[in-house]
Each structure stands twice: as structure tokens, then as C-alpha cells.
Design a protein around this motif. Structure first.
Motif, PDB file in Angstrom:
ATOM      1  N   SER A   1      31.191   6.849  61.965  1.00  0.00           N
ATOM      2  CA  SER A   1      30.226   7.611  61.173  1.00  0.00           C
ATOM      3  C   SER A   1      29.733   6.793  59.982  1.00  0.00           C
ATOM      4  CB  SER A   1      30.858   8.920  60.694  1.00  0.00           C
ATOM      5  OG  SER A   1      31.927   8.666  59.786  1.00  0.00           O
ATOM      6  N   LYS A   2      30.619   5.975  59.395  1.00  0.00           N
ATOM      7  CA  LYS A   2      30.200   5.114  58.289  1.00  0.00           C
ATOM      8  C   LYS A   2      29.228   4.040  58.779  1.00  0.00           C
ATOM      9  CE  LYS A   2      34.587   5.835  55.843  1.00  0.00           C
ATOM     10  NZ  LYS A   2      35.840   5.201  55.374  1.00  0.00           N
ATOM     11  N   GLY A   3      29.553   3.449  59.927  1.00  0.00           N
ATOM     12  CA  GLY A   3      28.622   2.475  60.499  1.00  0.00           C
ATOM     13  C   GLY A   3      27.299   3.111  60.872  1.00  0.00           C
ATOM     14  N   GLY A   4      27.352   4.339  61.405  1.00  0.00           N
ATOM     15  CA  GLY A   4      26.120   5.042  61.746  1.00  0.00           C
ATOM     16  C   GLY A   4      25.264   5.323  60.533  1.00  0.00           C
ATOM     17  N   PHE A   5      25.898   5.641  59.405  1.00  0.00           N
ATOM     18  CA  PHE A   5      25.160   5.870  58.158  1.00  0.00           C
ATOM     19  C   PHE A   5      24.369   4.630  57.768  1.00  0.00           C
ATOM     20  CE2 PHE A   5      25.235   5.141  53.540  1.00  0.00           C
ATOM     21  CZ  PHE A   5      24.413   6.183  53.123  1.00  0.00           C
ATOM     22  N   VAL A   6      24.998   3.471  57.824  1.00  0.00           N
ATOM     23  CA  VAL A   6      24.317   2.226  57.438  1.00  0.00           C
ATOM     24  C   VAL A   6      23.189   1.915  58.420  1.00  0.00           C
ATOM     25  CG1 VAL A   6      24.608  -0.234  56.996  1.00  0.00           C
ATOM     26  CG2 VAL A   6      26.418   1.362  56.359  1.00  0.00           C
TER      27      VAL A   6
ATOM     28  N   LEU B   1      10.943  -0.428  51.757  1.00  0.00           N
ATOM     29  CA  LEU B   1      11.347  -1.578  50.948  1.00  0.00           C
ATOM     30  C   LEU B   1      10.979  -2.843  51.703  1.00  0.00           C
ATOM     31  CD1 LEU B   1      14.930  -0.464  49.832  1.00  0.00           C
ATOM     32  CD2 LEU B   1      12.944  -0.680  48.341  1.00  0.00           C
ATOM     33  N   PRO B   2      10.792  -3.962  51.027  1.00  0.00           N
ATOM     34  CA  PRO B   2      10.604  -5.225  51.744  1.00  0.00           C
ATOM     35  C   PRO B   2      11.757  -5.457  52.721  1.00  0.00           C
ATOM     36  CG  PRO B   2      10.137  -5.511  49.415  1.00  0.00           C
ATOM     37  CD  PRO B   2      10.699  -4.132  49.564  1.00  0.00           C
ATOM     38  N   LEU B   3      11.445  -6.021  53.869  1.00  0.00           N
ATOM     39  CA  LEU B   3      12.460  -6.176  54.915  1.00  0.00           C
ATOM     40  C   LEU B   3      13.663  -6.975  54.423  1.00  0.00           C
ATOM     41  CD1 LEU B   3      10.240  -6.861  58.056  1.00  0.00           C
ATOM     42  CD2 LEU B   3      11.119  -4.702  57.192  1.00  0.00           C
ATOM     43  N   ALA B   4      13.398  -8.027  53.653  1.00  0.00           N
ATOM     44  CA  ALA B   4      14.497  -8.855  53.168  1.00  0.00           C
ATOM     45  C   ALA B   4      15.374  -8.094  52.182  1.00  0.00           C
ATOM     46  CB  ALA B   4      13.956 -10.129  52.515  1.00  0.00           C
ATOM     47  N   VAL B   5      14.786  -7.177  51.401  1.00  0.00           N
ATOM     48  CA  VAL B   5      15.573  -6.374  50.462  1.00  0.00           C
ATOM     49  C   VAL B   5      16.462  -5.400  51.229  1.00  0.00           C
ATOM     50  CG1 VAL B   5      15.442  -4.682  48.594  1.00  0.00           C
ATOM     51  CG2 VAL B   5      13.860  -6.615  48.642  1.00  0.00           C
ATOM     52  N   THR B   6      15.910  -4.767  52.255  1.00  0.00           N
ATOM     53  CA  THR B   6      16.723  -3.885  53.102  1.00  0.00           C
ATOM     54  C   THR B   6      17.863  -4.666  53.745  1.00  0.00           C
ATOM     55  OG1 THR B   6      14.793  -2.505  53.565  1.00  0.00           O
ATOM     56  CG2 THR B   6      16.657  -2.315  55.064  1.00  0.00           C
ATOM     57  N   ALA B   7      17.610  -5.933  54.062  1.00  0.00           N
ATOM     58  CA  ALA B   7      18.614  -6.741  54.753  1.00  0.00           C
ATOM     59  C   ALA B   7      19.864  -6.994  53.915  1.00  0.00           C
ATOM     60  CB  ALA B   7      18.002  -8.080  55.180  1.00  0.00           C
ATOM     61  N   ILE B   8      19.794  -6.863  52.588  1.00  0.00           N
ATOM     62  CA  ILE B   8      20.980  -7.102  51.763  1.00  0.00           C
ATOM     63  C   ILE B   8      21.787  -5.827  51.522  1.00  0.00           C
ATOM     64  CG2 ILE B   8      19.916  -9.077  50.621  1.00  0.00           C
ATOM     65  CD1 ILE B   8      19.365  -7.314  48.206  1.00  0.00           C
ATOM     66  N   LEU B   9      21.361  -4.698  52.087  1.00  0.00           N
ATOM     67  CA  LEU B   9      22.103  -3.450  51.901  1.00  0.00           C
ATOM     68  C   LEU B   9      23.536  -3.510  52.436  1.00  0.00           C
ATOM     69  CD1 LEU B   9      19.483  -0.613  52.588  1.00  0.00           C
ATOM     70  CD2 LEU B   9      20.550  -1.238  50.421  1.00  0.00           C
ATOM     71  N   PRO B  10      23.825  -4.224  53.538  1.00  0.00           N
ATOM     72  CA  PRO B  10      25.227  -4.288  53.973  1.00  0.00           C
ATOM     73  C   PRO B  10      26.178  -4.816  52.911  1.00  0.00           C
ATOM     74  CG  PRO B  10      23.804  -5.044  55.731  1.00  0.00           C
ATOM     75  CD  PRO B  10      22.932  -4.844  54.526  1.00  0.00           C
ATOM     76  N   VAL B  11      25.700  -5.713  52.036  1.00  0.00           N
ATOM     77  CA  VAL B  11      26.557  -6.239  50.972  1.00  0.00           C
ATOM     78  C   VAL B  11      26.972  -5.119  50.019  1.00  0.00           C
ATOM     79  CG1 VAL B  11      26.688  -7.922  49.090  1.00  0.00           C
ATOM     80  CG2 VAL B  11      25.412  -8.470  51.159  1.00  0.00           C
ATOM     81  N   ILE B  12      26.125  -4.095  49.902  1.00  0.00           N
ATOM     82  CA  ILE B  12      26.432  -2.960  49.024  1.00  0.00           C
ATOM     83  C   ILE B  12      27.214  -1.882  49.768  1.00  0.00           C
ATOM     84  CG2 ILE B  12      25.425  -1.184  47.543  1.00  0.00           C
ATOM     85  CD1 ILE B  12      22.910  -2.975  47.343  1.00  0.00           C
ATOM     86  N   LEU B  13      26.721  -1.518  50.952  1.00  0.00           N
ATOM     87  CA  LEU B  13      27.210  -0.308  51.615  1.00  0.00           C
ATOM     88  C   LEU B  13      28.542  -0.500  52.331  1.00  0.00           C
ATOM     89  CD1 LEU B  13      23.839   1.058  53.055  1.00  0.00           C
ATOM     90  CD2 LEU B  13      25.034   1.732  50.973  1.00  0.00           C
ATOM     91  N   PHE B  14      28.715  -1.595  53.052  1.00  0.00           N
ATOM     92  CA  PHE B  14      29.951  -1.752  53.818  1.00  0.00           C
ATOM     93  C   PHE B  14      31.201  -1.820  52.930  1.00  0.00           C
ATOM     94  CE2 PHE B  14      27.392  -3.476  57.572  1.00  0.00           C
ATOM     95  CZ  PHE B  14      27.505  -2.293  58.267  1.00  0.00           C
ATOM     96  N   PRO B  15      31.174  -2.586  51.826  1.00  0.00           N
ATOM     97  CA  PRO B  15      32.358  -2.540  50.945  1.00  0.00           C
ATOM     98  C   PRO B  15      32.580  -1.164  50.322  1.00  0.00           C
ATOM     99  CG  PRO B  15      31.056  -4.511  50.514  1.00  0.00           C
ATOM    100  CD  PRO B  15      30.231  -3.634  51.402  1.00  0.00           C
ATOM    101  N   MET B  16      31.487  -0.494  49.903  1.00  0.00           N
ATOM    102  CA  MET B  16      31.643   0.825  49.283  1.00  0.00           C
ATOM    103  C   MET B  16      32.202   1.853  50.253  1.00  0.00           C
ATOM    104  SD  MET B  16      28.290   1.310  46.859  1.00  0.00           S
ATOM    105  CE  MET B  16      28.121   0.415  45.306  1.00  0.00           C
ATOM    106  N   LEU B  17      31.837   1.742  51.517  1.00  0.00           N
ATOM    107  CA  LEU B  17      32.306   2.700  52.518  1.00  0.00           C
ATOM    108  C   LEU B  17      33.667   2.327  53.093  1.00  0.00           C
ATOM    109  CD1 LEU B  17      28.933   3.266  54.417  1.00  0.00           C
ATOM    110  CD2 LEU B  17      30.091   4.886  52.905  1.00  0.00           C
ATOM    111  N   GLY B  18      34.198   1.176  52.683  1.00  0.00           N
ATOM    112  CA  GLY B  18      35.505   0.760  53.183  1.00  0.00           C
ATOM    113  C   GLY B  18      35.480   0.198  54.578  1.00  0.00           C
ATOM    114  N   VAL B  19      34.313  -0.289  55.031  1.00  0.00           N
ATOM    115  CA  VAL B  19      34.205  -0.855  56.378  1.00  0.00           C
ATOM    116  C   VAL B  19      34.634  -2.316  56.387  1.00  0.00           C
ATOM    117  CG1 VAL B  19      32.609  -1.420  58.248  1.00  0.00           C
ATOM    118  CG2 VAL B  19      32.384   0.748  57.025  1.00  0.00           C
ATOM    119  N   GLN B  20      34.165  -3.106  55.423  1.00  0.00           N
ATOM    120  CA  GLN B  20      34.471  -4.531  55.336  1.00  0.00           C
ATOM    121  C   GLN B  20      34.566  -4.952  53.882  1.00  0.00           C
ATOM    122  OE1 GLN B  20      31.089  -5.924  57.917  1.00  0.00           O
ATOM    123  NE2 GLN B  20      32.602  -7.409  58.604  1.00  0.00           N
TER     124      GLN B  20
END
Length: 714
Positions: free
Chosen positions: A107-112, A125-144
């Protein structure tokens, strides 16, 4: 009692509506503490709405607000103006239901995935800006961990892409691509249909090595200049030859105008961030690069000098409009198709290779050589079919009849057109002058890079291990190693003949010192598509996060019910879905979303993962229908000679042709190159049961083969 507000609506006390004629005050047919309004009863406990009226409470009194249609239109217009901001805020809130309710990894991966896919598709958002969201979301969600996520942004595949881009920058810097293109056009002839084939050959070949967008931006002005000259000669011939009613109709539309021709080409800024090659924003003029229709040598024809003409593209005759559309469309089509032939040709290819390497390592044998061997024949077939389709749709295959139709439909008198087109191309080629030292050096480095890629692990030569075996650890060397090595040489090799000792020419009186290198970092920094590097990294991070969170495995398990569908049918369905999806979404993001899921699906169904992943990656480049589908499409559309229905009509058939070719490739020679007829050992983990018994064949259900270890697999 009336009241107004800043929106222009009217407000009435609700009690006023009880005094309608025939309804005594306080004696209506409704229950106590309710109101009668428009023959309906309303509960005073809260506001309600009917048609364009809203009931609300202000203080101790109830009011009725009547909205005018113009007010509603204004509100909707304002909402639309802020649509991107609304999407940025609302989409994560809606998607957050998944991790809040289920609280598990998938479910966390599905959210991202939902958030990034939504941002990529809507370009909020610019595509490249969207591309850096994993650096924010995955650590916050406890995925990586953040460290693990960030590694995806500078992987081996990223450096392979960077090395290919640096080579492309060198080719563009020294105009080698322009020389190659003009030379091919001189060889194919100047009749319109052969010119179209020549443009497609040039564009397809160059797109294999440099950005699709840069190739299209270079080729379309050349095509426009040639087209101008062809149409000018048609206009002159029509002016001299035809005096019948059909020609008078053409003259009435002011098809011929006396002025010098200059057409401005400006790529809309909103297209800058649409697709995988976003670095090349083109704002140029045909005149600025000496490609105008007036570029024919002066003095060749005195009569032509006295008849300066300008082609008005808004008032072309049907035949000439069709020719213009065919020449403009063939270039972005060839660019999109040509990029599929090599791993570095376009972003989705790199995403596919990265996903395969991450999941299965080098055992999957997806290298530059095997990719080229698999995709090059399909690319050639698709280019030929595209050429035939555009001819059928816009030019036709009919020969010259006895009578010439309206607006110079006859093709008999095309000698002057061909000669004029050839002169334009020849003049542009002659202006390049003889091949320079720098052009030869860049071409030599290009050949070196291609050879290093092809012969690193040439599986097509039995018994030859490739040049990598001369090093202590051959498996440590990848295609990125070769790309960066040649890129390094470009910053060292001189752009002129060295003036050192015996290397100095007799007529060289320049000061002693090192020559300028073929490339310097300022040029690289200016032309490098850094946003694509981030976009690729974001795709890799998203794919890695889907695997680590368990989302890919979860989706693969959910699709196990598809095991009753023959694999070839499943592949056809998948490529159709992806080809439609990529018309509205970034090619790279489409590949990033689908590739890891399809790999897990293939494992769940005991199908060779390459059988599903590689065709789906190629399907990401089948974006022909809309201007927003790819930057090459947008460049062609920006000339104003194509309409969206034109692109949709031509592109719909191209999508169908592309899907059929992609499926045919894998179901014929693809099963030989990638051994896709059986489930491989390198794709099986310790829990896999695919090697324990028979499974479906990719081609025909129920057809089995037996590998060397004796295990019965499909």
C-alpha cells in the motif's frame, strides 16, 4: 429582502418564500420547522442545493442564494486555472487512504506510484521534479533508507546514458549529424516520395545515437526548406502552364505571394517538460540557419529570379497540403521509431535494461549487441511501413494519368521541382565545406564507441569472449564503461591537427601550445539533458521501491488468474494498453511503472520475463497520435501545417502497425535471440515452482521444450 455579494449572486431570506400566493404564512403542507420552496419541503437543520440555488444559514436566519450561469462559469474557469495546484494538493490526500487503511508495504508503494504517475501524466510539476519524490516519500514511509534510494539516481545505466549524451553533444557541436543527413538526402533523390524516405532514413539513423528531439529539430527545418522550393516550383509551373478554371480557383486563394519567405518556429514552453528528451527546447528560424527557400544559387535561372514567390501554407491546394503533412509527419515518426533500435536511443530502453539488470543481473544477456540485433530489424520494418502508410494517406501510389486534375495534381512535370529541391540540399551541403579534422575525429570516436559496445560480449560470435576478457574481472565491465571511456577521450583529443614537433604542418604558423579539445565542459554543461538524468533516476528509484515494498510481487500475484490466457494474447493486450497510456504520459515514466510489474507478472505466470518486458518497453515509444505525446510530435505540430485530426488519423494506424510489429518481433526471431520459449533459471528464485513442471509456451499453450538439465519447462 435581497442581498448581494462579490460573486454577483442574489440572496433572499428563506422566509420570504413562505409568502407565495396561495400559501398562508406558517400554514404550508410541510412539517413543523421546515420550509416550503419550489413546491418542496426543506429541513432547516442544514443547507441544501437545488439547481442553481443554495440554502444556507447566516446568524439566526436562513437564506437562499441564486447563482447565475455566468457566475458558475467564472468559478469553473478559476478552478481550471488552478487545476495543477489542486492536483498537487488533492492527489496525495486521496492516495493516502491506501497506507492509512492497509498499513503494509504494497500500500505504501502504491501510494508513491499513484502520486508520481498522476503528477507525470498531468505534468502538474516538471517531470524531473516529480522524479525526486522517491527520495522524500520512500524514507518517510519506511520503505527504504534514503541512502538506498539515492543510489538509483547515479546507477550504471545513468552513466551509460550520460556517455551516450556526451557523444551526441560532440556530434552536434561539430555538425557531423548535419553532414550525414544532407549526404543521405543527396543520395536518395529529390522526388517527393524518395525525399520522404531519405528524411526518414536520416532521422531514424541519427535518433539511434542522439536525442530524438535534437534530431527532429535539425531535420524539420531542412525538410521545410526543401518543401518550400518544391511548392515554389509547382506554383511557378502552375502560373505559366495553367489558365483553366481549376487554376484560377487556386490563384483566388492567393496561393502565390511576392515576398521573401521566412517562417518562425517556436516550441511552446509548456512542451518543455512533456517527454523523455526535454533538454532541447527549439526556438529558431528557418532563415537563421540558412535553410530558406531563397537559398538556391542566384543566377541559375533569370526567369526564376524575376518571380520571387512565397508559399502561403494556410492556402495550399489539397495536393500540396498533403505533401506538406507527409514530409512533416515522417520526421517525428522516424525519430520515435529510430530511438528504439539502441539501448541509448531513448529513455524507456534504458529503464527496461536497468530493471532487468537489477532483477536478474547479467545472466539475462540484455546488452547493447543483443538489443541492437533484436530491435534493428523491427525498426527497419516499422520505418518502411510508416513510409508506405504516409504515402498511401497523403501522397498516393497512383502514377501520372492522362489528365491533370485540380491544383496541379499531375506528377508528370516534376523535373523542375526535383531539380530545385536537389539544389537546396546541394547548396546546404556545399556550405559545410570539406570534412574537417574535428569532424573526422568525432566520427572516429563514434565508430570506436559502437565497436566497443558491439564486441564487449559478442554473443553472436560463438567462442569469442569479447575485448572485456583481457581485463582481470570481465564481469565488472559494462556498456557504461565503454561510453565513459570514449567520452573521456573527447575531452583530450585535439580539434585541430597538433602543432607539436613533427606533427606541425609546414603552413602552420600558430603559436606553440596544445590545441582545443573536441569538447569542453562548458559546452557539455549547457547541452547536457540533466533533467533526463533525474527523470531516469526517478524511474529507477520508483521501480526499486515497488520491488522493495512488495508492490510488484503483490500485483504479480493478483494477476495469476491470467494464466488461462495464451501468452501471445497477453502480450498483445499489454502492448495495446501501454501504447495508449504513453500517448498521455511520459515515455520514461510509463516504462518505469510497467516494467517491474510486468517482470513480476511473468514470474508468476512462469513466462520468460524478457518476453513481456522488452516488447512493453518498445511499446512506450509508439506515441504517434497527439502533439503532446512526444517532443518530436510537438515540434512538427508547431509549424502550423498539421491539425490534431491529421495527427490522430495518421497516428492511429501507426499505433496499430507498431503494436503488430512489436508483437511479431518477439514471437518470431525474438524467441531465438532471448531464448524466450522457456522459463530461464536466472529468473527463478528459491520459492519458484516454474522449473518443476510444464508451463505455457509463449507462443502456443501446451507446447513444451526440455532444457539441457532435463527439467520440463515451456
Amino acid at each position: 429582502m435581497l442581498a448581494g455579494n462579490n460573486r454577483g449572486s442574489q440572496e433572499n431570506l428563506l422566509s420570504d418564500y413562505n409568502r407565495d400566493p396561495g400559501v398562508p404564512n406558517g400554514y404550508n403542507s410541510c412539517l413543523p420547522n421546515t420550509w416550503q420552496f419550489n413546491t418542496r419541503c426543506w429541513d432547516s437543520a442544514g443547507p441544501d442545493k437545488i439547481e442553481n440555488k443554495t440554502i444556507f444559514q447566516r446568524g439566526s436566519k436562513w437564506w437562499v442564494r441564486t447563482w447565475s450561469s455566468s457566475t458558475m462559469a467564472k468559478i469553473l474557469k478559476e478552478i481550471y486555472a488552478f487545476r495543477q495546484t489542486i492536483i498537487i494538493i488533492v492527489l496525495p490526500l486521496i492516495a493516502s487512504i491506501l497506507p492509512i487503511v492497509y498499513r503494509d508495504g504494497p500500500s505504501k508503494g502504491g501510494f508513491v506510484v499513484i502520486v508520481m504517475a498522476g503528477y507525470w501524466m498531468t505534468e502538474s510539476l516538471p517531470l524531473a521534479v516529480t522524479a525526486i519524490l522517491p527520495v522524500i516519500l520512500f524514507p518517510m514511509l519506511g520503505v527504504q533508507e534514503s541512502d538506498d534510494v539515492c543510489r538509483n539516481y547515479l546507477k550504471d545505466t545513468n552513466f551509460l546514458f550520460v556517455g551516450g549524451l556526451i557523444m551526441a553533444i560532440a556530434i552536434e557541436t561539430w555538425n557531423l549529424h548535419r553532414r550525414i543527413a544532407l549526404r543521405i538526402l543527396l543520395l536518395v533523390g529529390s522526388e517527393p516520395r524518395w525525399l520522404m524516405l531519405g528524411f526518414m532514413i536520416c532521422t531514424g539513423f541519427l535518433s539511434m545515437w542522439i536525442s530524438n528531439t535534437a534530431t527532429t529539430a535539425m531535420m524539420i527545418p531542412i525538410a521545410q526548406a526543401v518543401l518550400n522550393e518544391i511548392l515554389k516550383q509547382r506554383a511557378l509551373a502552375r502560373k505559366k502552364t495553367f489558365t483553366n478554371e481549376s487554376f484560377e480557383i487556386c490563384e483566388d486563394t492567393e496561393y502565390i505571394k511576392s515576398e521573401n519567405h521566412s517562417q518562425k518556429i517556436s516550441i511552446p514552453t509548456e512542451m518543455d517538460n512533456t517527454k523523455e528528451e526535454l533538454a532541447d527546447v527549439v526556438t529558431t528560424s528557418v532563415d537563421d540557419i540558412s535553410l530558406t527557400a531563397d537559398g538556391v544559387e542566384a543566377g541559375n535561372n533569370e526567369e526564376e529570379q524575376s518571380d520571387e514567390v512565397k508559399v502561403d501554407f494556410t492556402d495550399l491546394c489539397p495536393e500540396d497540403k498533403a505533401l506538406s503533412k507527409a514530409l512533416l509527419l515522417c520526421i517525428p515518426y522516424a525519430a520515435n521509431v529510430g530511438g528504439t533500435a539502441t539501448i541509448t536511443g531513448t529513455g524507456p530502453n534504458l529503464v527496461g535494461q536497468s530493471v532487468i539488470d537489477d532483477l536478474y543481473g547479467n545472466d539475462a544477456n540484455v546488452t547493447f549487441a543483443t538489443w541492437l540485433a533484436y530491435c534493428l530489424p523491427g525498426m527497419i520494418i516499422l520505418q518502411i511501413l510508416a513510409w508506405l502508410w504516409l504515402q498511401f494517406l497523403f501522397i498516393g501510389f497512383r502514377g501520372c494519368g492522362k489528365e491533370c486534375g485540380e491544383c496541379f495534381r499531375c506528377r508528370c512535370n516534376s523535373g523542375e521541382e526535383s531539380k530545385a529541391a536537389q539544389l537546396v540540399i546541394k547548396k546546404q551541403y556545399d556550405e559545410l565545406g570539406p570534412i574537417t579534422w574535428a569532424e573526422g575525429a568525432v566520427f572516429g570516436h563514434f565508430l570506436l564507441l559502437v565497436l566497443l559496445w558491439l564486441f564487449r560480449e559478442p554473443s553472436f560470435i560463438p567462442g569469442f569472449g569479447g575485448w572485456s576478457v583481457i581485463f582481470p574481472e570481465p564481469e565488472y565491465i559494462t556498456d557504461a564503461t565503454a561510453a565513459i571511456f570514449v567520452s573521456f577521450l573527447l575531452y583530450v583529443f585535439p580539434s585541430e591537427v597538433p602543432n607539436f614537433l613533427c606533427c606541425r604542418r609546414k603552413d602552420d604558423d600558430s603559436p606553440v601550445g596544445p590545441r582545443k579539445a573536441l569538447l569542453d565542459w562548458k559546452i557539455t554543461q549547457k547541452k547536457m539533458a540533466w533533467n533526463i538524468v533525474f527523470l531516469l533516476g526517478g524511474g529507477f528509484a520508483l521501480a526499486d521501491g515497488c520491488e522493495k515494498s512488495g508492490l510488484s510481487a503483490w500485483m504479480g500475484e493478483k494477476f495469476e488468474s491470467l494464466d488461462s490466457i495464451p501468452p501471445w494474447t497477453l502480450l498483445l493486450i499489454i502492448t495495446v494498453i501501454i501504447a495508449l497510456f504513453t500517448e498521455f504520459s511520459s515515455n520514461v515514466s510509463t516504462a518505469s511503472i510497467f516494467a517491474p510489474i510486468l517482470a513480476q507478472l511473468a514470474e508468476a505466470l512462469c513466462i520468460n520475463p524478457l518476453y513481456l518486458v522488452i516488447p512493453s518497453i518498445l511499446a512506450c515509444s509508439l506515441a504517434f497520435m497527439l502533439p503532446v505525446a512526444t517532443p518530436p510530435n510537438a515540434i512538427a505540430f508547431s509549424y502550423g501545417q498539421l491539425s490534431i485530426p491529421d495527427m490522430a488519423k495518421a497516428g492511429a494506424m501507426m499505433n496499430i502497425i507498431g503494436i503488430l510489429v512489436v508483437n511479431l518481433m518477439m514471437n518470431t526471431y525474438g524467441i531465438v535471440i532471448y531464448d524466450a520459449r522457456q522459463f530461464p533459471e536466472w529468473a527463478a528464485d528459491e520459492n519458484s515452482t516454474c522449473l518443476e513442471g510444464p508451463t505455457f509456451s509463449p507462443i502456443t499453450a501446451g507446447m513444451y521444450t526440455t532444457p539441457s538439465n532435463g527439467t520440463c519447462v515451456c
